[in-house]
Design an enzyme around this catalytic site. Structure first.
Site, PDB file in Angstrom:
ATOM      1  N   GLU A  45       0.865  -1.284  -0.070  1.00  0.00           N
ATOM      2  CA  GLU A  45      -0.081   0.016   0.020  1.00  0.00           C
ATOM      3  C   GLU A  45       1.034   1.248  -0.017  1.00  0.00           C
ATOM      4  OE1 GLU A  45      -2.725   2.560   3.212  1.00  0.00           O
ATOM      5  OE2 GLU A  45      -2.551   0.167   3.499  1.00  0.00           O
ATOM      6  N   ARG A  49       0.387  10.458   0.864  1.00  0.00           N
ATOM      7  CA  ARG A  49       1.101  11.330   1.967  1.00  0.00           C
ATOM      8  C   ARG A  49       1.915  12.378   1.550  1.00  0.00           C
ATOM      9  NH1 ARG A  49       0.759   7.566   7.335  1.00  0.00           N
ATOM     10  NH2 ARG A  49      -1.487   6.628   7.027  1.00  0.00           N
ATOM     11  N   THR A  73      -4.505   5.874   2.077  1.00  0.00           N
ATOM     12  CA  THR A  73      -4.924   7.334   2.634  1.00  0.00           C
ATOM     13  C   THR A  73      -5.956   8.065   1.398  1.00  0.00           C
ATOM     14  OG1 THR A  73      -2.590   7.475   3.644  1.00  0.00           O
ATOM     15  CG2 THR A  73      -3.862   9.419   3.553  1.00  0.00           C
ATOM     16  N   LYS A 133     -11.067  -2.385   6.797  1.00  0.00           N
ATOM     17  CA  LYS A 133      -9.834  -2.067   7.454  1.00  0.00           C
ATOM     18  C   LYS A 133     -10.253  -1.683   9.066  1.00  0.00           C
ATOM     19  CE  LYS A 133      -6.342   1.611   7.418  1.00  0.00           C
ATOM     20  NZ  LYS A 133      -5.554   2.479   6.458  1.00  0.00           N
TER      21      LYS A 133
END
Length: 212
Positions: A45, A49, A73, A133
């Site tokens: 992943e 960011r 994110t 998640k």
């Protein structure tokens, strides 16, 4: 179980740890993905960011045949679409919103949304998602919370992320409703910056042997 949940499970099931990566230098993306893949962690992943995150996803998708690259994110539909267009095979978000659920509904790329409360989990379940998640895991009750969910939400499986380390990963993986965990310890920032790919490969190999 929906086809998208099955697709997500097929991508991540069997890999106990999903590396959660922050790519500060896009040139590190390909050698990092190759090191993790050699160590047995093919699914990764890359979080949005940093400014180069989408380009990092593009490069890994194009150049690392063994890797299964996902984007993390993801906060809104625009980012979802951009990550999917960059080559992401799965999308990870820190939370769940109606906008993200709508974006996922219209996309072949499966979504792994972040959930914490029973209400959020039930909302995801109503949308046809059964693999979620659990974030931030350690800060939100951790193992005790996941144990409490196991009976009333028996058909939902989780990938806990947030505060997961080499020391507690096996405890999470021992839970019947946990498929895998997400963590950054397999690719520490200092090792990435120093280009110590052999050391990262060794950490990945150790993580890939964690029992599920």
């Amino acid at each position: 179980m929906t086809s998208k949940t099955e697709k997500l499970l097929s991508l991540l099931n069997g890999q106990p740890v999903i590396p959660v990566l922050k790519i500060a230098n896009v040139a590190d993306a390909v050698p990092l993905a190759r090191a993790l893949s050699r160590g047995g962690l093919r699914a990764i992943e890359i979080t949005l960011r940093t400014a180069d995150a989408l380009e990092a996803i593009r490069r890994v998708a194009a150049e690392v045949e063994d890797a299964v690259v996902g984007a993390g994110t993801i906060l809104d539909a625009k980012q979802f679409d951009e990550a999917a267009a960059a080559g992401s095979k799965f999308i990870v978000s820190p939370g769940i919103t109606s906008q993200l659920l709508d974006a996922a509904k219209d996309s072949p790329v499966p979504l792994l949304p972040g959930t914490i409360t029973p209400g959020e989990i039930m909302a995801a379940r109503e949308a046809g998602l059964r693999f979620l998640k659990f974030f931030p895991a350690e800060q939100s009750g951790g193992i005790a919370s996941l144990k409490a969910f196991a009976s009333p939400l028996a058909d939902v499986k989780f990938c806990p992320t947030g505060g997961i380390t080499a020391k507690n990963a096996a405890d999470y993986l021992g839970l019947p409703n946990v498929i895998c965990v997400g963590g950054s310890w397999v690719a520490p920032d200092d090792l990435i910056k120093a280009g110590k790919w052999d050391e990262i490969e060794a950490l990945a190999r150790e993580a890939s042997k964690l029992a599920k």
